[in-house]
Design a protein around this motif. Structure first.
Motif: not given
Length: 300
Positions: A18-19, A109-110, A115-116, A29-39
């Motif tokens: 959530l944070l 995922p949908a 949300i993102e 303004g960056l996708s957290f899900g995208w960044w997590i996967d990449k990082h």
């Protein structure tokens, strides 16, 4: 967002996520899900040509030996001069991150995508509309441009010294977690100012060994890790901030592009000169004896 992604702030995964969404998607303004996967892929295999997305070729930039092979024309020209263009290109890194975040939503995922996308949309509206409500149009455009340029430049300057220019690993080293993290990371010698400027990421070796450790604690474990590496005969790299940028630029200059693609016209000139020199040596051999002939034959 970075600290939340590593679960350094909250005790539960849900609270950390959530944070991350609030700070990453809504505020930055960056996708957290995208960044997590990449990082996470970066942390698992830093500087691995196939597994670390952070060393994949980025536009004209290449980060590992061989990545520039096959480039031609304007792309090859930019790559040959990438050390010169590196810092100017960082001014566009903020825009690149925003665009990549939006593009990555298609693969989420949908439920997470909705949300993102909603949070990114809220950020985009607030960031682009509010300046025009309180500033003149030209002032608002200037604010947006300068803000994104400074954001990208700062992000690049904070992250580039961590791994760029550090070696890719042998298969044996890649299998060892300790070596995989230590040998590919570079620390920046710190005082209070550098700690604040780089957000604690200047302790990159310790961060990679203990990614969930809160960043304020990294400075306390740094002497322990350095001593341990010395006892094990493991190379531990630590340098100053300006020298780290120098190392990055030297690395970018050295790996610019494969020699055959880099200067084909120069290679032709070298080949022609070599051929002419051998012909000349052979001509001399008729008058100077077998010694020069032997030299010419050896050069073949």
């Amino acid at each position: 967002g970075h600290a939340a992604g590593h679960k350094q702030v909250a005790r539960t995964r849900r609270a950390s996520h959530l944070l991350g969404l609030l700070h990453g998607n809504l505020l930055v303004g960056l996708s957290f899900g995208w960044w997590i996967d990449k990082h996470n892929r970066h942390h698992a295999h830093p500087n691995h040509a196939e597994l670390d997305p952070d060393v994949a070729p980025a536009g004209p930039l290449v980060f590992l030996h061989g990545q520039g092979a096959g480039r031609q024309g304007i792309s090859a020209w930019f790559t040959r001069h990438q050390a010169v263009f590196f810092f100017p290109l960082l001014l566009l890194e903020g825009l690149n991150l925003h665009v990549s975040s939006i593009q990555a939503l298609r693969e989420r995922p949908a439920g997470a995508r909705r949300i993102e996308a909603g949070l990114l949309g809220g950020h985009l509206v607030a960031f682009t509309v509010v300046p025009f409500l309180v500033l003149t149009p030209w002032q608002a455009l200037a604010f947006l441009g300068v803000h994104q340029a400074v954001f990208g430049f700062y992000m690049g300057c904070a992250f580039a010294p961590n791994h760029k220019g550090m070696p890719a690993l042998t298969p044996a080293e890649e299998k060892d977690y300790l070596r995989r993290q230590v040998l590919t990371s570079r620390n920046i010698r710190a005082g209070r100012f550098v700690d604040l400027l780089l957000g604690g990421l200047n302790y990159q070796v310790e961060h990679h060994l203990f990614p969930s450790m809160p960043r304020p604690s990294l400075r306390h474990v740094q002497p322990i890790v350095e001593t341990f590496c010395a006892e094990k005969g493991l190379r531990y790299v630590q340098t100053g901030l300006l020298d780290s940028y120098g190392q990055v630029l030297r690395h970018l200059h050295e790996i610019r592009i494969a020699r055959a693609q880099m200067h084909p016209h120069r290679l032709r000139r070298v080949g022609t000169a070599r051929h002419e020199g051998l012909v000349h040596l052979r001509a001399l051999s008729h008058s100077d004896g077998d010694c020069v002939a032997a030299v010419a034959d050896a050069a073949d």
